[in-house]
Design an enzyme around this catalytic site. Structure first.
Site, short mmCIF file in Angstrom:
data_model
loop_
_atom_site.label_atom_id
_atom_site.label_comp_id
_atom_site.label_asym_id
_atom_site.label_seq_id
_atom_site.Cartn_x
_atom_site.Cartn_y
_atom_site.Cartn_z
N LYS A 1 0.84 -1.20 0.00
CA LYS A 1 0.00 0.00 0.00
C LYS A 1 0.86 1.23 0.00
O LYS A 1 1.85 1.29 0.74
CB LYS A 1 -0.85 -0.04 1.30
N THR B 1 -3.95 13.37 6.78
CA THR B 1 -2.55 13.55 7.16
C THR B 1 -2.45 14.68 8.18
O THR B 1 -1.81 14.54 9.23
CB THR B 1 -1.68 13.84 5.91
N ASN C 1 -1.30 19.87 0.65
CA ASN C 1 -2.41 19.21 1.35
C ASN C 1 -2.16 19.17 2.86
O ASN C 1 -2.96 19.65 3.65
CB ASN C 1 -2.62 17.80 0.77
N LYS D 1 5.15 2.83 8.24
CA LYS D 1 3.91 3.51 8.64
C LYS D 1 2.82 2.49 8.93
O LYS D 1 2.11 2.58 9.92
CB LYS D 1 3.39 4.43 7.51
N LYS E 1 5.06 1.96 -3.19
CA LYS E 1 5.10 3.37 -3.61
C LYS E 1 5.28 3.45 -5.11
O LYS E 1 5.90 2.58 -5.72
CB LYS E 1 6.29 4.07 -2.95
N SER F 1 -6.71 5.81 4.48
CA SER F 1 -6.78 5.01 3.25
C SER F 1 -7.22 3.58 3.58
O SER F 1 -8.01 2.96 2.87
CB SER F 1 -5.42 4.93 2.57
N1 GLU Z 1 1.05 8.99 0.11
C1 GLU Z 1 0.66 8.90 1.47
C2 GLU Z 1 1.83 8.52 2.34
O1 GLU Z 1 2.97 8.70 1.97
C3 GLU Z 1 -0.58 8.02 1.67
C4 GLU Z 1 -0.44 6.61 1.21
C5 GLU Z 1 -1.76 5.85 1.22
O2 GLU Z 1 -2.77 6.45 1.59
O3 GLU Z 1 -1.74 4.68 0.89
O4 GLU Z 1 1.70 8.07 3.44
#
Ligand code: GLU
Length: 408
Positions: free
Chosen positions: A64, A184, A215, A88, A100, A342
């Site tokens: 993810k 976030t 954002n 994370k 990613k 998410s």
């Molecule tokens: N791009 C965001 C991050 O770096 C969210 C990733 C997601 O929601 O999967 O955490």
């Protein structure tokens, strides 16, 4: 960036008692796809873009993570970012590994239709390795809910079924979740509250400086202002604004353009570097990588740093700040709010049952607070800096899943 990440992954795994084989497996993504995407431009010419998708490890669940559209994207960066997503998800205890994606392009120089064709082309190029049970993309730097909508539509055409769970960060009408857009910043707000509470400082009246007005940065400035904190500095790509008495955030939000620029409307500005060194209680780097380095770490006056961006502080600077007693809430913890909501979006898509904004915010708060306390506890009891503590809390789940599966 990748090398620094690998150094800390190794330290974290060894401190947790894992051996060399585990380090060897988790120091690199298990899969990395590079694609070339031909896009018909509005003037009739064809431009070929390079894109990537990295999948760090899927022992704990599908991978993810977001997709960024940025001229500075590199394979190394995408790999490091995929490892950070594992961390994370691990800190938040989500049933995912990290992934990613990125495309080398400059969305500010592309038309709406060109961006649509690029988004759809990227999904066609990576469609074999992604999916709601394999790898779930999301927004990241300079990608938004419209881009997620095009990507989801393209994927449902290829797979010939409606698949909202393929991607998160979608518009509400296409199966998006309440609270995803602000997630976030909400998460960072909760981290600021926890960090200030740990240092015995009230949020009301605390002086906050925010680098970046995208954002995360813009919503954060709004939430801090609403909570009665003083936002003494903000910045964007053009420069920074400063007022020791607190800036008029609602006015600045009102005048912000769609890429978050607002300081270009003012004459009396500071540079981004000067913003980092402002007199304040909490500094929030919410822009891009490598902003706090060995060159400026000694001049940072904030006693608390909460990283809303991915990778704003180098490893050397992390150690310098730790030695000076600065409490640093690292990116993999502080910015986990996005991927947490998410996950909620994906769960709601899988169930076909949608939650209220209140439910989302309450569940987000519970997960973020637990994440902070886990990391803070490791930092205190194991006497390690907050970044290493976060890596330890973050990599634990995937490492354990790898071991149970018998891969190492
Ligand atoms: N791009 C965001 C991050 O770096 C969210 C990733 C997601 O929601 O999967 O955490």
């Amino acid at each position: 960036m990748l090398q620094a990440t690998q150094t800390v992954i190794e330290q974290a795994l060894l401190s947790l008692g894992y051996g060399k084989e585990m380090v060897d497996l988790l120091r690199e993504p298990m899969r990395m796809m590079t694609v070339r995407i031909p896009v018909r431009m509005d003037d009739g010419s064809t431009q070929v873009f390079t894109g990537f998708r990295a999948q760090h490890n899927d022992a704990a669940g599908p991978t993810k993570g977001g997709v960024r559209f940025h001229p500075g994207v590199t394979a190394e960066e995408v790999k490091a970012l995929s490892i950070w997503m594992t961390l994370k998800c691990g800190i938040a205890d989500l049933p995912y590994g990290g992934g990613k994606g990125g495309v080398i392009c400059d969305p500010r120089r592309m038309s709406f239709r060109e961006l649509e064709r690029l988004s759809r082309g990227y999904v066609r190029a990576i469609s074999q390795i992604v999916g709601p049970t394999k790898d779930i993309p999301a927004p990241d730097v300079m990608t938004n809910s419209q881009i997620m909508a095009w990507m989801m539509d393209e994927y449902s055409r290829i797979r010939e079924f409606d698949s909202p769970g393929f991607i998160t960060g979608k518009p509400l009408v296409l199966g998006g979740s309440h609270g995803r857009e602000t997630a976030t910043a909400r998460g960072v707000t909760i981290m600021i509250e926890e960090a200030l509470a740990a240092s015995g400082i009230p949020l009301q009246g605390a002086r906050i400086a925010v680098q970046g007005f995208g954002n995360a940065g813009s919503f954060l400035a709004k939430f801090m202002h609403e909570a009665g904190a003083k936002v003494v500095g903000i910045s964007d790509v053009h420069g920074a604004l400063h007022d020791p008495e607190g800036l008029d955030i609602p006015h600045l939000l009102d005048r912000r353009d769609s890429f978050g620029a607002v300081t270009n409307l003012f004459k009396d500005t500071l540079s981004n570097e000067e913003l980092l060194e402002l007199e304040c209680d909490v500094l929030v780097p919410a822009a891009i990588e490598n902003q706090i380095t060995a060159a400026n770490a000694a001049r940072i006056k904030a006693k608390t740093i909460v990283e809303a961006a991915n990778g704003p502080t180098t490893l050397e600077a992390t150690h310098m700040l730790h030695d000076r007693g600065v409490l640093l809430v690292p990116d993999v913890l502080a910015s986990a709010g996005g991927v947490i909501v998410s996950y909620f979006e994906w769960v709601q898509n899988n169930q076909g049952y949608y939650w209220t904004e209140r439910e989302v915010d309450d569940k987000l708060r519970a997960m973020m607070v637990r994440g902070f306390r886990d990391v803070y506890e490791l930092h205190r009891t194991r006497r390690v800096d907050m970044r290493l503590a976060a890596y330890m809390a973050g990599v634990r789940k995937t490492a354990e899943a790898v071991r149970y599966r018998g891969w190492v």
